[in-house]
Write a protein that holds these residues in place. Structure first.
Motif, PDB file in Angstrom:
ATOM      1  N   TYR A   1       0.936  -1.104  -0.125  1.00 12.09           N
ATOM      2  CA  TYR A   1      -0.058  -0.067   0.047  1.00 12.09           C
ATOM      3  C   TYR A   1       0.975   1.334  -0.075  1.00 12.09           C
ATOM      4  O   TYR A   1       1.797   1.609   0.831  1.00 12.09           O
TER       5      TYR A   1
ATOM      6  N   THR B   1       2.907  11.144  -5.687  1.00 11.36           N
ATOM      7  CA  THR B   1       1.931  10.250  -6.405  1.00 11.36           C
ATOM      8  C   THR B   1       2.438   9.827  -7.697  1.00 11.36           C
ATOM      9  O   THR B   1       1.832   8.633  -8.246  1.00 11.36           O
TER      10      THR B   1
ATOM     11  N   ILE C   1      -1.995  -1.051  -3.949  1.00  6.95           N
ATOM     12  CA  ILE C   1      -2.954   0.111  -3.881  1.00  6.95           C
ATOM     13  C   ILE C   1      -2.274   1.617  -3.683  1.00  6.95           C
ATOM     14  O   ILE C   1      -1.313   1.657  -3.142  1.00  6.95           O
TER      15      ILE C   1
ATOM     16  N   ALA D   1      -3.179   5.633  -3.989  1.00  6.41           N
ATOM     17  CA  ALA D   1      -3.957   7.048  -4.214  1.00  6.41           C
ATOM     18  C   ALA D   1      -3.210   7.774  -5.045  1.00  6.41           C
ATOM     19  O   ALA D   1      -2.025   7.905  -5.187  1.00  6.41           O
TER      20      ALA D   1
ATOM     21  N   TYR E   1     -11.732  11.031  -3.724  1.00  2.57           N
ATOM     22  CA  TYR E   1     -10.603  10.402  -3.718  1.00  2.57           C
ATOM     23  C   TYR E   1     -10.316   9.221  -4.544  1.00  2.57           C
ATOM     24  O   TYR E   1     -11.243   8.500  -4.758  1.00  2.57           O
TER      25      TYR E   1
ATOM     26  N   TYR F   1      -8.183   5.973  -6.202  1.00  2.00           N
ATOM     27  CA  TYR F   1      -7.358   5.188  -5.918  1.00  2.00           C
ATOM     28  C   TYR F   1      -7.176   4.019  -7.160  1.00  2.00           C
ATOM     29  O   TYR F   1      -8.096   3.909  -8.059  1.00  2.00           O
TER      30      TYR F   1
ATOM     31  N   THR G   1      -5.465   0.117  -8.199  1.00  7.61           N
ATOM     32  CA  THR G   1      -5.017  -1.284  -7.419  1.00  7.61           C
ATOM     33  C   THR G   1      -4.481  -1.958  -8.495  1.00  7.61           C
ATOM     34  O   THR G   1      -4.771  -2.052  -9.717  1.00  7.61           O
TER      35      THR G   1
ATOM     36  N   THR H   1     -14.783   1.051   1.945  1.00  8.62           N
ATOM     37  CA  THR H   1     -14.471   2.398   2.272  1.00  8.62           C
ATOM     38  C   THR H   1     -15.271   2.963   3.368  1.00  8.62           C
ATOM     39  O   THR H   1     -16.664   2.456   3.294  1.00  8.62           O
TER      40      THR H   1
END
Length: 532
Positions: A40, A249, A263, A265, A505, A507, A509, A518
């Motif tokens: 993560y 990011t 995972i 963001a 938000y 994400y 994966t 969530t």
């Protein structure tokens, strides 16, 4: 510093607020879906002390458990607490669940909570999340505006027995059970030995949550966590998780694309590319944050409310959302996130609607704008396109000769300039609510003592304070919603900030992730479902 993280640090999507917890109930049977830890991507952590961190949320919300949580229907349920009760909404009795332990096997007691909260609230300790206790009676004595504290403990806290303590608030607050949830990390309990030697404890943190760290932590190295066998709440679906710190990011995204991260963001500006690269493995989730443009209200060029209203009406939020964010965000029509219970959609009225002709006329009515206008933001956070778009629209639609998107060198320089009132134009501001209530955003941003008040240029109003007090003291949670709408209406008469976007938000994966659970847009790590 806590308010900096919530108000302005969202250009790093990895800092997305987690407001989900695990409910108490069955004992942990140690069962997980995969022996291999999921990986993560997280923002680089700054501290493992819950009351003194602003960039370690994801990790801490995994190794600690809150007293309460809010379910998908917006109802409060209990985690480490067995009950949270009050007859008058001012004095609350918190009873802990029996059998709850820290990771070293020691029982979690009422005294642990009271001692931790007193330490967090005591001004000289300078814990960044201490203000999360500002509504407890006696907080002002520990944090006087001038001079030294006159007390070392909160007058409103009392231990009844090992599993029970009472909390007297400075005023009635029907929202209080919501405030005990996972986002308020300053309310997590620490074992007694932690407060005796915080530096030693932080080297090998001991929490009370579903996962425990295996070998301490580092700001930059991967951090291993495994399911805590004696966790008294719901068993996590995972055996282990590895948190991998990143500075940005973009790098996390590249590693996720390569399959090295499970995972991550991502920033809103990466939405279109992510949909192409990850397909169905992109999650776009309603979140409790809202973006603003703030002003230094003491600057005479922005002191007229009509100037601020004109700037708002000159911005085409829909066009920016489509061009910059791939439609992933929600153009704001209120002061709170659309996902908030009772959010009054449309309360901003015409001033949040794109109308360049009316905007230009209103600016002229206010005397126009002389000179250059700078729009301030943080460099290297993937926000350049966003603020260039804002600057271009203000220049074209208001007829201002020079409007410049002006990046600060780094996060520290930006926040210092904002807090010190040194910005000479609109600036990027944001609040990500710590619990799912309009109360948090309105109090934090639009009251004088709020953690994010500098993002509203120091705005406050006695009338707003009174409306919030009345809403807080309402007979039921439902009754409070009308009060928060009234507060929004009164704030918008003064229009201290420009509401821009309600947050979602995002994400991405890997194929290993079958499902993300969530709450309020953040990942509930113990409930992640692994494929296969």
């Amino acid at each position: 510093m806590h308010s900096k993280a919530r108000l302005v640090a969202v250009g790093s999507a990895v800092a997305a607020l987690a407001l989900a917890g695990c409910s108490a109930g069955q004992a942990n049977d140690g069962g997980g879906d995969s022996a291999d830890p999921i990986r993560y991507a997280v923002e680089q952590p700054d501290s493992m002390i819950p009351g003194n961190q602003f960039s370690s949320y994801v990790i801490l919300e995994t190794i600690f458990a809150p007293l309460t949580q809010v379910d998908e229907d917006g109802e409060v349920s209990f985690v480490a607490a067995e009950s949270v009760e009050s007859d008058d909404a001012q004095t609350w009795t918190i009873t802990l669940r029996d059998g709850w332990t820290f990771h070293d096997g020691e029982p979690v007691t009422a005294q642990d909570y009271v001692d931790t909260w007193n330490y967090a609230a005591y001004g000289p300790n300078a814990w960044v999340n201490g203000p999360q206790l500002a509504n407890v009676a006696g907080y002002a004595d520990l944090n006087p505006a001038e001079g030294e504290p006159t007390a070392t403990e909160l007058a409103g806290l009392s231990v009844v027995d090992d599993r029970t303590f009472t909390v007297e608030l400075s005023a009635p607050d029907r929202q209080y059970p919501l405030q005990l949830g996972i986002g308020q990390t300053g309310l997590y309990p620490l074992p007694s030995e932690a407060l005796d030697d915080l530096a030693a404890w932080e080297e090998a943190p001991v929490g009370n949550g579903p996962f425990e760290l295996t070998d301490g932590w580092s700001e930059s190295d991967p951090i291993e966590a495994v399911a805590y066998d004696d966790y008294a709440g719901d068993a996590p679906t995972l055996d282990a998780v590895t948190f991998v710190p990143y500075l940005d990011t973009a790098t996390a995204y590249t590693d996720a694309l390569a399959g090295d991260i499970d995972i991550a963001a991502i920033a809103a500006g990466q939405a279109v590319q992510a949909r192409n690269d990850f397909g169905d493995s992109v999650y776009e989730l309603d979140a409790p944050g809202v973006d603003f443009l703030g002003f230094t209200l003491s600057d005479p060029r922005f002191s007229d409310v009509r100037v601020r209203q004109a700037i708002s009406m000159a911005i085409d939020r829909e066009a920016i959302n489509d061009a910059v964010f791939g439609g992933s965000q929600v153009p704001a029509t209120s002061l709170t996130a659309p996902s908030m219970p009772g959010d009054p959609e449309g309360v901003c009225g015409e001033y949040c609607e794109f109308d360049p002709d009316a905007a230009k006329a209103l600016l002229e009515e206010a005397g126009g704008f002389d000179g250059e206008m700078k729009v301030h933001f943080v460099a290297n956070w993937g926000q350049e396109d966003y603020f260039e778009a804002i600057a271009n629209q203000l220049r074209q639609n208001l007829g201002i000769e020079a409007v410049i998107a002006s990046p600060s060198a780094d996060f520290a320089a930006f926040t210092d300039a904002v807090q010190n009132g040194e910005t000479d134009g609109p600036f990027r501001a944001r609040w990500g609510a710590l619990y799912p209530s309009q109360q948090n955003t309105l109090t934090a941003v639009f009251t004088a003592t709020g953690e994010g008040n500098f993002g509203a240029g120091g705005y406050s109003s006695p009338e707003v304070d009174e409306l919030l007090r009345q809403a807080n003291a309402a007979d039921t949670l439902e009754d409070s919603l009308a009060g928060y709408v009234a507060a929004q209406e009164r704030i918008l008469q003064d229009f201290p900030t420009v509401p821009m976007f309600g947050n979602r938000y995002l994400y991405v994966t890997s194929d290993r992730i079958a499902e993300l659970h969530t709450n309020a847009g953040a990942i509930d790590v113990p409930k992640i479902a692994v494929a296969g």
